[in-house]
Design an enzyme around this catalytic site. Structure first.
Site, PDB file in Angstrom:
ATOM      1  N   GLU A   1       9.749  15.219  15.816  1.00 28.13           N
ATOM      2  CA  GLU A   1      10.277  15.304  14.308  1.00 28.13           C
ATOM      3  C   GLU A   1       9.500  16.039  13.523  1.00 28.13           C
ATOM      4  O   GLU A   1       8.401  16.134  13.571  1.00 28.13           O
ATOM      5  CB  GLU A   1      10.061  13.591  13.930  1.00 28.13           C
ATOM      6  CG  GLU A   1      10.346  13.651  12.392  1.00 28.13           C
ATOM      7  CD  GLU A   1      10.477  12.161  11.979  1.00 28.13           C
ATOM      8  OE1 GLU A   1       9.216  11.563  12.260  1.00 28.13           O
ATOM      9  OE2 GLU A   1      11.118  11.485  11.436  1.00 28.13           O
TER      10      GLU A   1
ATOM     11  N   CYS B   1      13.538  10.439   7.199  1.00 28.90           N
ATOM     12  CA  CYS B   1      13.452   9.938   8.768  1.00 28.90           C
ATOM     13  C   CYS B   1      14.589   9.916   9.289  1.00 28.90           C
ATOM     14  O   CYS B   1      14.891  10.206  10.690  1.00 28.90           O
ATOM     15  CB  CYS B   1      12.932   8.467   8.720  1.00 28.90           C
ATOM     16  SG  CYS B   1      13.585   7.535   7.594  1.00 28.90           S
TER      17      CYS B   1
ATOM     18  N   GLU C   1       9.681   0.826  10.635  1.00 29.46           N
ATOM     19  CA  GLU C   1      10.778   1.842  10.498  1.00 29.46           C
ATOM     20  C   GLU C   1       9.982   3.378  10.797  1.00 29.46           C
ATOM     21  O   GLU C   1       9.186   3.693   9.885  1.00 29.46           O
ATOM     22  CB  GLU C   1      11.388   1.826   9.058  1.00 29.46           C
ATOM     23  CG  GLU C   1      12.467   2.103   8.796  1.00 29.46           C
ATOM     24  CD  GLU C   1      12.734   3.819   8.302  1.00 29.46           C
ATOM     25  OE1 GLU C   1      12.825   4.569   9.069  1.00 29.46           O
ATOM     26  OE2 GLU C   1      13.039   3.748   7.162  1.00 29.46           O
TER      27      GLU C   1
ATOM     28  N   LYS D   1       0.915  -1.117   0.014  1.00 28.12           N
ATOM     29  CA  LYS D   1      -0.081   0.063   0.021  1.00 28.12           C
ATOM     30  C   LYS D   1       0.878   1.343   0.159  1.00 28.12           C
ATOM     31  O   LYS D   1       1.582   1.681   0.855  1.00 28.12           O
ATOM     32  CB  LYS D   1      -1.057   0.054   1.236  1.00 28.12           C
ATOM     33  CG  LYS D   1      -1.867   1.212   1.120  1.00 28.12           C
ATOM     34  CD  LYS D   1      -2.596   1.821   2.434  1.00 28.12           C
ATOM     35  CE  LYS D   1      -1.833   2.982   2.882  1.00 28.12           C
ATOM     36  NZ  LYS D   1      -2.053   4.257   1.968  1.00 28.12           N
TER      37      LYS D   1
HETATM   38  P1  NAP Z   1       1.709   8.003   8.120  1.00 30.21           P
HETATM   39  O1  NAP Z   1       0.293   8.574   8.358  1.00 30.21           O
HETATM   40  O2  NAP Z   1       2.375   7.017   9.413  1.00 30.21           O
HETATM   41  O3  NAP Z   1       1.691   7.226   6.667  1.00 30.21           O
HETATM   42  C1  NAP Z   1       2.544   6.257   6.470  1.00 30.21           C
HETATM   43  C2  NAP Z   1       1.812   5.120   5.838  1.00 30.21           C
HETATM   44  O4  NAP Z   1       0.768   4.437   6.694  1.00 30.21           O
HETATM   45  C3  NAP Z   1       1.018   5.577   4.603  1.00 30.21           C
HETATM   46  O5  NAP Z   1       0.778   4.600   3.847  1.00 30.21           O
HETATM   47  C4  NAP Z   1      -0.448   5.796   5.288  1.00 30.21           C
HETATM   48  O6  NAP Z   1      -1.637   5.833   4.372  1.00 30.21           O
HETATM   49  C5  NAP Z   1      -0.427   4.539   6.320  1.00 30.21           C
HETATM   50  N1  NAP Z   1      -1.599   4.669   7.116  1.00 30.21           N
HETATM   51  C6  NAP Z   1      -2.167   5.787   7.880  1.00 30.21           C
HETATM   52  N2  NAP Z   1      -2.820   5.504   8.816  1.00 30.21           N
HETATM   53  C7  NAP Z   1      -2.913   4.103   8.710  1.00 30.21           C
HETATM   54  C8  NAP Z   1      -3.569   3.215   9.609  1.00 30.21           C
HETATM   55  N3  NAP Z   1      -4.443   3.643  10.568  1.00 30.21           N
HETATM   56  N4  NAP Z   1      -3.248   1.683   9.522  1.00 30.21           N
HETATM   57  C9  NAP Z   1      -2.562   1.238   8.685  1.00 30.21           C
HETATM   58  N5  NAP Z   1      -1.715   2.124   7.762  1.00 30.21           N
HETATM   59  C10 NAP Z   1      -1.956   3.545   7.878  1.00 30.21           C
HETATM   60  O7  NAP Z   1       2.643   9.079   7.881  1.00 30.21           O
HETATM   61  P2  NAP Z   1       2.173  10.727   7.070  1.00 30.21           P
HETATM   62  O8  NAP Z   1       0.788  11.126   7.438  1.00 30.21           O
HETATM   63  O9  NAP Z   1       2.438  10.114   5.694  1.00 30.21           O
HETATM   64  O10 NAP Z   1       3.201  11.532   7.595  1.00 30.21           O
HETATM   65  C11 NAP Z   1       2.966  12.340   9.021  1.00 30.21           C
HETATM   66  C12 NAP Z   1       4.326  12.101   9.737  1.00 30.21           C
HETATM   67  O11 NAP Z   1       4.847  10.884   9.880  1.00 30.21           O
HETATM   68  C13 NAP Z   1       5.484  13.062   9.156  1.00 30.21           C
HETATM   69  O12 NAP Z   1       5.354  14.226   9.129  1.00 30.21           O
HETATM   70  C14 NAP Z   1       6.516  12.376   9.794  1.00 30.21           C
HETATM   71  O13 NAP Z   1       7.063  12.824  11.030  1.00 30.21           O
HETATM   72  C15 NAP Z   1       6.165  10.911   9.739  1.00 30.21           C
HETATM   73  N6  NAP Z   1       6.917  10.125   8.529  1.00 30.21           N
HETATM   74  C16 NAP Z   1       7.935   9.382   8.644  1.00 30.21           C
HETATM   75  C17 NAP Z   1       8.595   8.795   7.638  1.00 30.21           C
HETATM   76  C18 NAP Z   1       9.644   7.739   7.847  1.00 30.21           C
HETATM   77  O14 NAP Z   1      10.336   7.489   6.832  1.00 30.21           O
HETATM   78  N7  NAP Z   1       9.941   7.111   9.037  1.00 30.21           N
HETATM   79  C19 NAP Z   1       7.785   8.762   6.476  1.00 30.21           C
HETATM   80  C20 NAP Z   1       6.711   9.527   6.436  1.00 30.21           C
HETATM   81  C21 NAP Z   1       6.224  10.383   7.403  1.00 30.21           C
HETATM   82  P3  NAP Z   1      -2.036   7.320   4.016  1.00 30.21           P
HETATM   83  O15 NAP Z   1      -1.158   7.699   3.008  1.00 30.21           O
HETATM   84  O16 NAP Z   1      -3.351   7.259   3.441  1.00 30.21           O
HETATM   85  O17 NAP Z   1      -2.074   8.235   5.111  1.00 30.21           O
END
Ligand code: NAP
Ligand code: MG
Length: 499
Positions: A403, A306, A272, A196
């Protein structure tokens, strides 16, 4: 969708101009809901493509397809045949390097040169590296003593077998590369996958699925479900017939994945998650290199890494000089549309991310942080933020603790090694760290004391398919890449025969 023609190849334009379906069991199918959602170019806010909005019914079909492939053709292939397919996928990706880079820039915003130089080649290399591992996944023959069977003779050995059907949930910062980091080892280990992509950046995963078809993978080995986290990620994480979830994203969603596994089938997990990585500069460092490394450590990929070096610690004797240097670099960075050849930094990925980063900037200012460079949004169209260097920051400030995931570094002075070892570790995260010094013995000693999965000495953001990457503490569970990652996709079986 705008029919606007972008200055990219016809192939990339044509791909964007289609409405994309889900890739399940080797077929392209509409979401059961019949719904789609828009994909937006973060440099303009314009809709560039449409993709299917998957739901739990689609996830269920994809899991069934992956299970069928796992129990059928995929497990019957030799490891050499599996390796050839993975290698071929890498070759096909390389043949379409420019097209993938263009799609990534349109979808994620990053400068085209970066996508061409980093994202796509690193993804190609990941497939090739993992293709080589397929034929080298070995068990061992283990001498046993069996005290309960005196005089008994036994032959004991281990098999390493694929964990099964794997759900992979990835973020938007390196969409193609994260897909490669996840898919390549899972396929090398013999698993089948439901991937996904993030809702913000689904495009390159869908194009990759076409190459999966072209390479000749059996139906159902790779399935791609686009959609929203709550509607597709959550049912995947809670599914009773998924053996493992590999997740990259926020710590907050990581916790939800753990809960979903805990209340369903206790599936295996790797996570991760976030980071707040220290980048430490000692007074004897090559300052030119250290300043450049401090700037690229935070500003690369718009700070949406990250492992970004987002806490900059500079020895007090050189603090002003280094901050001047990093700030001067920040001010010189040309921020613009990723397709503009002059652009060195693109927009943030989405309006949400822009709001999040701007909110941090406001909170930081309220708490007394001072911007030596940047500090605010650029313009009012697209999601651009100035490369920002914050000083007068204190350990307890939100901008230092949390972060930000944007082009914002917080800088603080330090005085000695013991102090900086403690400060570097003063975080809930432990993903990466940088050390800049000519004193190599001290650097290695400090590297040992830092609780982080990657430590870079006199460099930053150096990645290789062969190097394990992942987090201590709340930065995650397990490792990506290297031979380490394979353990996360393999079960070990001990077989004992009495002779
Ligand atoms: P996120 O919400 O954690 O999204 C990562 C993945 O998880 C996406 O594919 C997301 O889908 C999915 N997801 C969201 N809610 C879920 C749930 N309840 N169950 C299963 N999967 C789910 O991250 P984001 O919203 O894109 O970013 C928010 C913050 O996360 C950023 O500002 C940053 O601090 C952190 N982040 C960290 C990394 C890293 O590499 N460690 C990468 C991205 C973001 P959707 O796309 O539909 O939300
Ligand atoms: Mg999200």
């Amino acid at each position: 969708m705008t029919a606007e023609k972008h200055n990219i190849s016809d192939q990339a334009n044509q791909f964007l101009n289609r409405t994309h379906k889900l890739f399940i069991g080797g077929q392209w199918v509409e979401a059961q809901s019949g719904q789609t959602f828009d994909v937006v170019n973060p440099a303009t806010g314009q809709v560039i493509s449409k993709v299917a909005r998957g739901g739990s019914g689609d996830v269920d079909l994809a899991v069934k397809a992956a299970r069928k492939a796992f129990e059928g053709p995929w497990s019957k292939m030799t490891s050499s045949e599996r390796g050839k397919l993975i290698w071929k996928l890498g070759d096909l990706l390389e043949q379409h390097l420019t097209e993938f880079a263009e799609l990534e820039t349109m979808d994620n915003g990053k400068p085209l040169a970066v996508a061409k130089f980093a994202d796509v080649p690193l993804a190609v290399d990941m497939f090739r590296y993992m293709a080589g591992w397929t034929t080298k996944i070995e068990g061992s023959t283990i001498p046993v003593s069996v005290p309960t069977a005196p005089g008994g003779e036994f032959l004991s050995y281990t098999h390493r077998e694929p964990v099964g059907v794997v759900g992979q949930i990835i973020p938007w910062n390196f969409p193609l590369l994260m897909a490669a980091w996840k898919l390549a080892p899972a396929l090398a280990a013999g698993c089948t996958v439901i991937l996904k992509p993030a809702e913000e950046t689904p495009v390159t995963a869908l194009r990759l699925a076409e190459l999966v078809q072209e390479a000749g993978f059996p139906e159902g080995v790779v399935n791609i479900i686009t959609g929203f986290g709550e509607e597709t990620g959550a049912p995947l994480a809670a599914h009773m017939d998924v053996d493992k979830i590999a997740f990259t994203g926020s710590t907050e969603v990581g916790r939800l994945i753990v809960q979903a596994a805990g209340t369903s089938n206790l599936k295996k997990l790797t996570l991760e998650l976030g980071g707040k990585s220290p980048n430490i500069i000692f007074p004897d460092a090559n300052l030119k290199a250290a300043i450049a490394g401090a700037a690229s450590g935070i500003f690369f990929n718009q700070g949406q890494c990250c492992c970004a070096g987002s806490r900059l610690y500079v020895h007090q004797d050189i603090f002003d000089e280094v901050i001047e240097g990093v700030s001067a670099r920040a001010k010189k960075i040309r921020v613009g549309h990723g397709l503009d050849p002059q652009a060195q930094m693109g927009p943030l990925v989405s309006h949400d991310q822009l709001a999040r980063v701007c909110n941090f900037l406001e909170e930081g200012a309220k708490e007394g942080a001072v911007a030596k460079a940047g500090g605010k949004r650029i313009g009012d169209s697209g999601y651009f933020v100035e490369p920002t260097v914050l000083v007068d920051t204190k350990a307890n400030m939100k901008v230092v603790q949390e972060e930000i995931f944007g082009p914002v570094v917080v800088a603080m002075p330090f005085t000695d090694v013991d102090e900086i070892a403690a400060t570097a570790n003063d975080s809930i995260y432990g993903l990466a760290a940088g050390i800049w010094t000519q004193n190599i013995s001290m650097a290695h000693k400090l590297a040992r004391r830092i609780r982080a999965g990657s430590v870079w000495v006199n460099c930053y953001n150096v990645f290789d398919a062969s190097l394990p990457f992942g987090g201590y503490k709340q930065s995650g569970w397990g490792r990506e890449m290297g031979k380490e990652v394979l353990n996360n996709y393999l079960e070990v079986k001990a077989v004992t025969t009495q002779l």
